[in-house]
Motif scaffolding. Structure first.
Motif, PDB file in Angstrom:
ATOM      1  N   LYS A  54     -11.587  39.092 -93.010  1.00 47.16           N
ATOM      2  CA  LYS A  54     -12.497  39.850 -92.011  1.00 47.16           C
ATOM      3  C   LYS A  54     -13.950  39.660 -92.132  1.00 47.16           C
ATOM      4  O   LYS A  54     -14.844  39.207 -91.427  1.00 47.16           O
ATOM      5  N   PRO A  55     -14.478  39.880 -93.512  1.00 42.91           N
ATOM      6  CA  PRO A  55     -15.701  39.782 -94.105  1.00 42.91           C
ATOM      7  C   PRO A  55     -16.224  38.195 -93.922  1.00 42.91           C
ATOM      8  O   PRO A  55     -17.437  38.068 -93.319  1.00 42.91           O
ATOM      9  N   LEU A  56     -15.490  37.510 -93.926  1.00 41.63           N
ATOM     10  CA  LEU A  56     -15.870  35.961 -93.675  1.00 41.63           C
ATOM     11  C   LEU A  56     -15.892  35.644 -92.591  1.00 41.63           C
ATOM     12  O   LEU A  56     -17.075  35.037 -91.667  1.00 41.63           O
ATOM     13  N   ALA A  57     -15.029  36.050 -91.474  1.00 42.00           N
ATOM     14  CA  ALA A  57     -14.825  35.576 -89.913  1.00 42.00           C
ATOM     15  C   ALA A  57     -15.967  36.296 -89.397  1.00 42.00           C
ATOM     16  O   ALA A  57     -16.601  35.822 -88.337  1.00 42.00           O
ATOM     17  N   ASP A  58     -16.426  37.497 -89.748  1.00 38.80           N
ATOM     18  CA  ASP A  58     -17.715  38.075 -89.255  1.00 38.80           C
ATOM     19  C   ASP A  58     -18.666  37.316 -89.267  1.00 38.80           C
ATOM     20  O   ASP A  58     -19.855  37.435 -88.163  1.00 38.80           O
ATOM     21  N   ARG A  59     -18.924  36.543 -90.276  1.00 41.35           N
ATOM     22  CA  ARG A  59     -20.160  35.975 -90.765  1.00 41.35           C
ATOM     23  C   ARG A  59     -19.983  34.657 -90.146  1.00 41.35           C
ATOM     24  O   ARG A  59     -21.120  33.983 -90.000  1.00 41.35           O
ATOM     25  N   ASN A  60     -19.034  34.089 -89.490  1.00 41.23           N
ATOM     26  CA  ASN A  60     -18.690  32.838 -89.095  1.00 41.23           C
ATOM     27  C   ASN A  60     -18.741  32.896 -87.269  1.00 41.23           C
ATOM     28  O   ASN A  60     -18.855  31.959 -86.976  1.00 41.23           O
ATOM     29  N   LYS A  61     -18.465  33.978 -87.068  1.00 40.31           N
ATOM     30  CA  LYS A  61     -18.358  34.089 -85.487  1.00 40.31           C
ATOM     31  C   LYS A  61     -19.612  33.634 -84.807  1.00 40.31           C
ATOM     32  O   LYS A  61     -20.809  33.651 -85.500  1.00 40.31           O
ATOM     33  N   ALA A  62     -19.731  33.454 -83.635  1.00 47.65           N
ATOM     34  CA  ALA A  62     -20.659  33.095 -82.683  1.00 47.65           C
ATOM     35  C   ALA A  62     -21.453  31.952 -83.291  1.00 47.65           C
ATOM     36  O   ALA A  62     -22.626  31.712 -83.075  1.00 47.65           O
ATOM     37  N   GLU A  63     -20.662  30.913 -83.879  1.00 45.88           N
ATOM     38  CA  GLU A  63     -21.085  29.728 -84.275  1.00 45.88           C
ATOM     39  C   GLU A  63     -21.964  29.746 -85.366  1.00 45.88           C
ATOM     40  O   GLU A  63     -22.808  28.887 -85.682  1.00 45.88           O
ATOM     41  N   LYS A  64     -22.094  30.757 -86.029  1.00 45.65           N
ATOM     42  CA  LYS A  64     -23.093  30.947 -87.353  1.00 45.65           C
ATOM     43  C   LYS A  64     -22.626  30.341 -88.283  1.00 45.65           C
ATOM     44  O   LYS A  64     -23.357  29.569 -89.171  1.00 45.65           O
ATOM     45  N   PHE A  65     -21.328  30.405 -88.745  1.00 48.02           N
ATOM     46  CA  PHE A  65     -20.705  29.553 -90.122  1.00 48.02           C
ATOM     47  C   PHE A  65     -21.539  29.709 -91.200  1.00 48.02           C
ATOM     48  O   PHE A  65     -22.195  28.898 -91.545  1.00 48.02           O
ATOM     49  N   GLU A  66     -21.509  31.050 -91.734  1.00 55.74           N
ATOM     50  CA  GLU A  66     -22.352  31.247 -92.999  1.00 55.74           C
ATOM     51  C   GLU A  66     -21.490  31.401 -94.088  1.00 55.74           C
ATOM     52  O   GLU A  66     -22.124  31.626 -95.414  1.00 55.74           O
ATOM     53  N   ALA A  67     -20.308  31.576 -94.111  1.00 54.89           N
ATOM     54  CA  ALA A  67     -19.334  32.117 -95.250  1.00 54.89           C
ATOM     55  C   ALA A  67     -18.425  31.085 -95.402  1.00 54.89           C
ATOM     56  O   ALA A  67     -17.177  31.332 -94.633  1.00 54.89           O
ATOM     57  N   PRO A  68     -18.237  29.907 -96.065  1.00 53.49           N
ATOM     58  CA  PRO A  68     -17.057  29.163 -96.280  1.00 53.49           C
ATOM     59  C   PRO A  68     -15.980  29.947 -96.829  1.00 53.49           C
ATOM     60  O   PRO A  68     -16.052  30.722 -97.678  1.00 53.49           O
ATOM     61  N   ILE A  69     -14.915  29.584 -96.546  1.00 53.02           N
ATOM     62  CA  ILE A  69     -13.472  30.129 -97.324  1.00 53.02           C
ATOM     63  C   ILE A  69     -13.198  28.823 -98.287  1.00 53.02           C
ATOM     64  O   ILE A  69     -12.298  29.356 -99.073  1.00 53.02           O
ATOM     65  N   TYR A  70     -13.583  27.665 -98.166  1.00 53.60           N
ATOM     66  CA  TYR A  70     -13.114  26.719 -99.016  1.00 53.60           C
ATOM     67  C   TYR A  70     -14.110  25.608 -99.194  1.00 53.60           C
ATOM     68  O   TYR A  70     -14.761  25.336 -97.983  1.00 53.60           O
ATOM     69  N   VAL A  71     -14.282  25.025-100.042  1.00 53.06           N
ATOM     70  CA  VAL A  71     -15.385  23.729-100.582  1.00 53.06           C
ATOM     71  C   VAL A  71     -14.596  22.804-101.151  1.00 53.06           C
ATOM     72  O   VAL A  71     -13.879  23.145-102.005  1.00 53.06           O
ATOM     73  N   GLY A  72     -14.848  21.496-100.443  1.00 56.25           N
ATOM     74  CA  GLY A  72     -14.013  20.595-101.695  1.00 56.25           C
ATOM     75  C   GLY A  72     -14.778  19.110-101.306  1.00 56.25           C
ATOM     76  O   GLY A  72     -15.724  19.006-100.873  1.00 56.25           O
ATOM     77  N   LYS A  73     -14.018  18.211-102.026  1.00 55.80           N
ATOM     78  CA  LYS A  73     -14.445  16.870-102.105  1.00 55.80           C
ATOM     79  C   LYS A  73     -13.196  16.008-101.941  1.00 55.80           C
ATOM     80  O   LYS A  73     -12.292  16.219-102.165  1.00 55.80           O
ATOM     81  N   ALA A  74     -13.720  14.528-101.554  1.00 53.61           N
ATOM     82  CA  ALA A  74     -12.882  13.475-101.512  1.00 53.61           C
ATOM     83  C   ALA A  74     -13.561  12.179-101.872  1.00 53.61           C
ATOM     84  O   ALA A  74     -14.474  11.894-101.477  1.00 53.61           O
ATOM     85  N   VAL A  75     -12.993  11.857-102.953  1.00 57.32           N
ATOM     86  CA  VAL A  75     -13.514  10.589-103.434  1.00 57.32           C
ATOM     87  C   VAL A  75     -12.940   9.464-103.524  1.00 57.32           C
ATOM     88  O   VAL A  75     -11.732   9.429-102.955  1.00 57.32           O
ATOM     89  N   PRO A  76     -13.667   8.192-103.087  1.00 58.04           N
ATOM     90  CA  PRO A  76     -12.815   6.847-102.739  1.00 58.04           C
ATOM     91  C   PRO A  76     -11.857   6.703-103.869  1.00 58.04           C
ATOM     92  O   PRO A  76     -11.983   6.749-104.960  1.00 58.04           O
ATOM     93  N   ALA A  77     -10.676   5.793-103.241  1.00 55.46           N
ATOM     94  CA  ALA A  77      -9.711   5.559-104.375  1.00 55.46           C
ATOM     95  C   ALA A  77     -10.473   4.424-105.451  1.00 55.46           C
ATOM     96  O   ALA A  77     -11.315   3.793-105.278  1.00 55.46           O
TER      97      ALA A  77
END
Length: 224
Positions: A54-77
């Motif tokens: 809920k603390p994350l969802a509250d920061r992300n609602k109304a298209e604010k998107f302020e609190a990621p739940i996950y960060v990642g990368k994808a490198v080329p083969a």
């Protein structure tokens, strides 16, 4: 405020420019992700009703998107094998495929819905991918990158299910391969309690933008 001359080629400032480029992109529903080419970095946001987040969802609602739940990368083969710099990133589909894998994990879960997730992604030259990812993780310390392991895991394959089930799969069951792994000694309730405590104590950046890590006053330690 430091009076040290600004060096745009400093590693931290280069990384911050990559992170800022990502965090200013429009967020798109992960369920409606268009096909694209490129390798790079991404952030995933949650806006649903799962109580622990809920603390994350509250920061992300109304298209604010302020609190990621996950960060990642994808490198080329071939990136880890020292391929020619910049030769594969633009033609790779690694970033799109990685986000699709995440969508499939979410869809397999019994208590999450893909429609509640949004993502930002940025195609980046090979050399800057790890730097951008690490700086964003360091700033936001997302739950699924920290105390809830396993979201980005793959099926270990036949004969390799003796490892312990990831924490992510304990609280979000559904992936068939994870069900074959050994049970954890901790319960779903234990993990959910850890999440609640983590989000209560973890400083939340007041400003979701990335500013070269020069001002350490952008953290809000208050708990609502």
């Amino acid at each position: 405020m430091s009076n040290t001359p600004y060096n745009p080629l400093d590693k931290g400032n280069i990384g911050a420019s990559v992170a800022e480029a990502l965090l200013t992109r429009a967020a798109v529903p992960i369920s409606e992700l268009p096909s694209f080419r490129g390798a790079g970095i991404y952030v995933i946001y949650y806006v649903g009703a799962f109580g622990a987040y809920k603390p994350l969802a509250d920061r992300n609602k109304a298209e604010k998107f302020e609190a990621p739940i996950y960060v990642g990368k994808a490198v080329p083969a071939g990136a880890r094998k020292g391929g020619e710099f910049g030769s594969s990133a633009a033609h790779s589909t690694a970033l799109y495929k990685r986000l699709v894998e995440h969508r499939e994990s979410i869809e397999a879960s019994t208590n999450l819905k893909a429609r509640d997730f949004f993502c930002r992604y940025l195609c980046v030259d090979d050399i800057w991918i790890p730097l951008g990812e690490s700086l964003i993780i360091n700033k936001f310390k997302p739950v699924w990158n920290s105390i809830v392991d396993g979201f980005g895991n793959h099926d270990p394959g036949k004969g390799r299910y003796g490892g312990m089930r990831p924490r992510w799969d304990v609280i979000h069951p559904g992936r068939a391969w994870a069900a074959r792994c050994a049970e954890r000694p901790e319960s779903a309730k234990d993990i959910l309690n850890d999440i609640q405590e983590y989000l209560r104590s973890q400083p939340i950046p007041k400003n979701p933008r990335f500013y070269a890590m020069q001002d350490r006053t952008d953290y809000d330690t208050s708990v609502e």
